[in-house]
Design a protein around this motif. Sequence first.
Motif, short mmCIF file in Angstrom:
data_model
loop_
_atom_site.label_atom_id
_atom_site.label_comp_id
_atom_site.label_asym_id
_atom_site.label_seq_id
_atom_site.Cartn_x
_atom_site.Cartn_y
_atom_site.Cartn_z
N THR A 18 0.82 -0.79 -0.55
CA THR A 18 0.17 -0.01 0.17
C THR A 18 0.79 0.98 -0.09
O THR A 18 2.48 1.35 0.32
CB THR A 18 -1.03 0.00 1.36
OG1 THR A 18 0.20 0.10 2.19
CG2 THR A 18 -1.81 -1.09 1.36
N LEU A 19 -0.07 2.29 -0.29
CA LEU A 19 0.73 3.65 -0.32
C LEU A 19 1.45 3.80 0.83
O LEU A 19 2.48 4.28 1.11
CB LEU A 19 0.84 4.76 -1.13
CG LEU A 19 0.22 5.18 -2.41
CD1 LEU A 19 -0.94 5.70 -2.71
CD2 LEU A 19 1.86 5.03 -2.96
N GLU A 20 -0.14 3.50 2.11
CA GLU A 20 0.98 4.04 3.39
C GLU A 20 2.17 3.25 3.89
O GLU A 20 2.95 3.55 4.83
CB GLU A 20 -0.24 3.11 4.27
CG GLU A 20 -0.32 3.75 5.53
CD GLU A 20 -1.08 4.36 6.49
OE1 GLU A 20 -1.39 3.92 7.98
OE2 GLU A 20 -2.21 2.94 5.45
N LEU A 21 2.05 1.76 2.98
CA LEU A 21 3.38 1.06 4.24
C LEU A 21 4.86 2.03 3.60
O LEU A 21 5.76 1.86 3.67
CB LEU A 21 3.49 -0.15 4.01
CG LEU A 21 2.23 -0.93 4.55
CD1 LEU A 21 1.75 -2.73 4.06
CD2 LEU A 21 2.69 -1.11 5.81
N LEU A 22 4.01 2.51 2.18
CA LEU A 22 5.49 3.38 1.43
C LEU A 22 5.55 4.24 2.15
O LEU A 22 6.86 4.75 2.63
CB LEU A 22 5.14 3.12 -0.09
CG LEU A 22 6.28 4.42 -0.42
CD1 LEU A 22 7.72 3.58 -0.94
CD2 LEU A 22 5.68 4.33 -1.95
N GLY A 23 4.82 5.07 2.97
CA GLY A 23 5.26 6.23 2.76
C GLY A 23 5.33 6.07 4.73
O GLY A 23 6.65 6.85 4.68
N VAL A 24 5.36 4.86 5.51
CA VAL A 24 5.77 4.53 6.69
C VAL A 24 7.81 4.44 6.07
O VAL A 24 8.48 4.32 6.61
CB VAL A 24 5.55 3.38 7.05
CG1 VAL A 24 6.18 2.23 8.69
CG2 VAL A 24 4.50 3.41 7.68
N ALA A 25 7.85 3.50 5.56
CA ALA A 25 9.51 3.01 4.49
C ALA A 25 9.88 4.84 4.18
O ALA A 25 11.21 4.79 4.46
CB ALA A 25 9.65 2.64 3.28
N LEU A 26 9.53 5.85 3.91
CA LEU A 26 9.69 7.25 3.43
C LEU A 26 10.04 7.63 4.90
O LEU A 26 10.76 8.45 5.16
CB LEU A 26 9.11 7.89 2.47
CG LEU A 26 9.77 8.89 2.20
CD1 LEU A 26 10.75 8.83 1.88
CD2 LEU A 26 8.65 9.03 1.16
N VAL A 27 8.69 7.80 6.10
CA VAL A 27 8.80 8.16 6.94
C VAL A 27 10.36 7.89 7.39
O VAL A 27 11.43 8.41 8.42
CB VAL A 27 8.82 8.20 8.14
CG1 VAL A 27 8.19 8.19 9.23
CG2 VAL A 27 7.15 9.12 7.79
N GLU A 28 11.30 6.35 7.95
CA GLU A 28 11.43 5.59 8.46
C GLU A 28 13.05 6.76 8.08
O GLU A 28 13.80 6.86 8.77
CB GLU A 28 11.27 4.34 8.76
CG GLU A 28 10.64 4.22 9.46
CD GLU A 28 10.31 2.40 8.91
OE1 GLU A 28 10.60 1.61 8.29
OE2 GLU A 28 9.38 1.75 9.78
N ARG A 29 12.79 6.45 6.72
CA ARG A 29 14.13 6.75 5.91
C ARG A 29 14.40 7.97 6.30
O ARG A 29 15.48 8.67 6.14
CB ARG A 29 14.05 6.84 4.13
CG ARG A 29 14.92 6.79 3.43
CD ARG A 29 15.09 6.99 1.93
NE ARG A 29 15.79 7.20 1.58
CZ ARG A 29 16.14 6.97 0.21
NH1 ARG A 29 14.51 8.00 -0.40
NH2 ARG A 29 16.60 6.60 -1.24
N ILE A 30 13.33 8.73 6.45
CA ILE A 30 13.57 10.77 6.79
C ILE A 30 14.49 10.50 7.77
O ILE A 30 15.38 10.91 8.14
CB ILE A 30 12.57 11.09 6.26
CG1 ILE A 30 12.26 11.14 4.64
CG2 ILE A 30 12.83 12.94 6.70
CD1 ILE A 30 11.16 11.40 4.78
N PHE A 31 14.22 9.93 8.76
CA PHE A 31 14.16 10.43 10.10
C PHE A 31 15.24 9.77 10.69
O PHE A 31 16.21 9.94 11.21
CB PHE A 31 13.80 9.33 11.32
CG PHE A 31 12.26 10.45 11.73
CD1 PHE A 31 12.22 10.89 12.89
CD2 PHE A 31 11.02 10.28 10.98
CE1 PHE A 31 11.87 12.34 13.02
CE2 PHE A 31 9.89 11.51 11.45
CZ PHE A 31 10.54 12.16 12.71
N GLN A 32 15.36 8.63 9.72
CA GLN A 32 17.24 7.58 10.06
C GLN A 32 18.42 8.99 8.88
O GLN A 32 19.26 9.02 10.35
CB GLN A 32 17.17 5.83 9.01
CG GLN A 32 18.51 6.05 9.38
CD GLN A 32 18.92 5.53 10.72
OE1 GLN A 32 17.93 5.14 11.43
NE2 GLN A 32 20.52 5.40 11.01
#
Length: 185
Positions: free
Chosen positions: A48-62
Amino acid sequence: MSDRRLREVVLDATVFLVHETGTRDLTLETIAAHADLDPAAVVAEFPTLELLGVALVERIFQAFLEEIAAAVDDEEAPQAFTRGLVRAMRGQVERQTFPTVAAALIRSVPDRPLLREAVIRERTAILGALMADGLDPADALLVWSALDGLFLRSVLDIEHVDMEQRGRLFDRLEALVAARSSMAG
């Protein structure tokens, strides 16, 4: 292509498309097409786009945590994390790192529970590190709140503080932390 490489390619394509066209027509299929990937491979990695968004959030915070670590001048000094946080956030605001993506994610958070949980989890970890950095808890929350406000103003393009004033605000936050560090030491 390895799973890790596929994730990175999809995340890169997502960031590019959000910068170029926003989120209105963003789908897993448009992302796959832009990245020249089989849509089935993208859906298998991010159902889902939401799971993609979660991965993007994790990447940005990392990436942000890495920027904080790079901005820390002496890990042994009192409030080193806090100084690194102020410096890293200043860099984010001045460079406008990920402003379009960050704004899109911020707008999406209330309607997407998994995305909201990811943002809360990542922010809680940073706040926990800030609170454990030896600064008085009230001062730590003051720094946190000021940084949040400066970041959100920048990301949402509601800046009512000119660059010179903003620079002075960051200078004051650094001075506050330095003053509290010398009092503790």
